[in-house]
Design a protein around this motif. Structure first.
Motif, PDB file in Angstrom:
ATOM      1  N   ASP A   1      43.483  75.485   8.583  1.00  9.56           N
ATOM      2  CA  ASP A   1      43.683  75.767  10.006  1.00  9.56           C
ATOM      3  C   ASP A   1      42.448  75.380  10.824  1.00  9.56           C
ATOM      4  OD1 ASP A   1      46.200  76.690   9.517  1.00  9.56           O
ATOM      5  OD2 ASP A   1      45.655  78.820   9.522  1.00  9.56           O
TER       6      ASP A   1
ATOM      7  N   GLU B  83      42.022  79.116  19.117  1.00 10.60           N
ATOM      8  CA  GLU B  83      42.562  79.061  17.758  1.00 10.60           C
ATOM      9  C   GLU B  83      41.445  78.977  16.730  1.00 10.60           C
ATOM     10  OE1 GLU B  83      45.663  79.358  16.587  1.00 10.60           O
ATOM     11  OE2 GLU B  83      46.293  79.832  18.631  1.00 10.60           O
TER      12      GLU B  83
ATOM     13  N   ALA C 264      42.287  72.596  13.905  1.00 14.30           N
ATOM     14  CA  ALA C 264      41.739  72.855  15.248  1.00 14.30           C
ATOM     15  C   ALA C 264      40.682  71.813  15.606  1.00 14.30           C
ATOM     16  CB  ALA C 264      41.145  74.264  15.311  1.00 14.30           C
TER      17      ALA C 264
END
Length: 377
Positions: free
Chosen positions: A299, A286, A303
């Motif tokens: 994001d 990811e 992660a």
């Protein structure tokens, strides 16, 4: 006389095949009891070799052009069925104390053996039905099938030797696959490249930046700021590979602890570590996906937070072991430090990005005011 011999051989085959099938079905339907004696994988490997050896003997009797004496065929056929049945019973005990990962490896290996056994029994039925036959075409077909079955036995018995014999070796083998997956992602991340020097500002014509080659920049090319984030992410992923490798080295040194484990808690802890390796592999994937433009800082932060959580859970599990390599803890500290450093850089990037946008808005407003003053004149 030949018909009587064939009939007798056929009866012997059917009798032992029935016993074998009933035993196989019974074991298939029953769950191994915890009180069952533990059978080492080495014993299963040795019995697998015996099955292969006996298969070559019995089928070798049908391989020759001359008809083998009925008594010798019967005796070796009975020995073959008994050897296969012994392997069945041994395989029952080799899963005692095995966790899900080791059980999966064992089941897969044994399934290959029993698939080969099933083929051999079908071939044995053909050999029995053709015993004493003078049909040359049938003999040639049998010879070809015998060669194929014996070759498959050789392969599956060789695979038995490669099957992990303990929970530690099975889980270590799986962890190595995740380590390889993370290394692959690391290589892909290192292929990310910055955009070429911009000769013409995007704002001058409202179009994409123009590179030194006079062409539009590629979609995957990163700005200098994005490239800095990518470099930090590469550092995080590199440290992650070290953590997994040190974890593998550490658990391999715990074989004595597995042998003394009576309640399965040790195996449960190993399975938990394997699951965490799988999770961290997913988070690394990811993280890599977040690095392609346009980068999403939220994001990326998510992660990194997940990776930090996984490392904390790993450390909590490891604390239950009596001993563990100090290099693993050092690797975890190195990874945690890289994550914190990257999070700081992301915060700075967000601050700089906001300031840059505010400055652009101010410049744009100033230009608009100058344009209005020019129009009024």
């Amino acid at each position: 006389m030949e018909e009587l011999e064939k009939e007798r051989l056929n009866q012997t085959f059917n009798s032992y095949f029935k016993t074998f099938h009933e035993t196989f079905q019974y074991l298939l339907d029953q769950t191994p009891y915890s009180s069952l004696d533990k059978v080492s994988w080495e014993e299963v490997v040795k019995m697998g070799d015996q099955v292969y050896k006996q298969a070559t003997i019995i089928f070798g009797m049908f391989w020759t052009e001359e008809k083998t004496e009925l008594k010798a065929v019967e005796e070796n056929m009975v020995t073959y069925f008994n050897t296969v049945q012994d392997l069945l019973l041994l395989s029952r005990g080799c899963t005692v104390g095995a966790g899900p990962t080791l059980s999966s490896y064992i089941s897969l290996s044994l399934q290959k053996v029993f698939d080969a056994v099933g083929c051999s029994i079908k071939l044995l039925a053909i050999c029995v039905s053709s015993y004493g036959s003078c049909n040359k075409d049938l003999k040639l077909d049998v010879l070809r099938l015998v060669g194929a079955v014996c070759a498959s036995f050789e392969v599956v018995c060789s695979d038995l030797k490669k099957t992990p014999a303990t929970n530690i070796t099975a889980i270590g083998k799986e962890m190595k696959q995740f380590a390889g997956s993370v290394k692959k992602v690391l290589c892909e991340m290192k292929e990310l490249k910055p955009a070429s020097s911009i000769l013409m500002d995007e704002a001058s014509d409202g179009g994409p930046p123009i590179t030194e080659a006079g062409l539009q920049g590629e979609d995957d090319d990163l700005s200098p700021e994005e490239m800095k984030i990518a470099q930090s992410a590469i550092g995080v992923v590199s440290e992650t590979t070290v953590v997994i490798e040190e974890l593998i080295r550490s658990i391999i040194g715990l074989l004595d602890q597995e042998k003394s484990d009576n309640n399965g808690s040790f195996v449960y802890s190993l399975e938990k570590l394997l699951k965490l390796c799988q999770e961290i592999d997913g988070e690394i994937f990811e993280l890599k996906a977040c690095l392609y433009p346009p980068q999403d800082v939220t994001d990326i932060k998510e992660a990194l937070e997940n990776i930090s959580r996984i490392i904390s859970e790993m450390l909590a599990v490891v604390e239950s072991f009596s001993t563990f390599l100090a290099t693993f803890f050092q690797a975890c500290r190195g990874l945690t430090s890289s994550i914190k450093q990257m999070e700081t850089e992301l915060d700075n990037y967000c601050t700089s990005d906001i300031e840059s946008k505010m400055q652009n808005v101010a410049v744009s407003n100033e230009r608009e005011r100058e344009r209005e003053r020019g129009d009024s004149c």
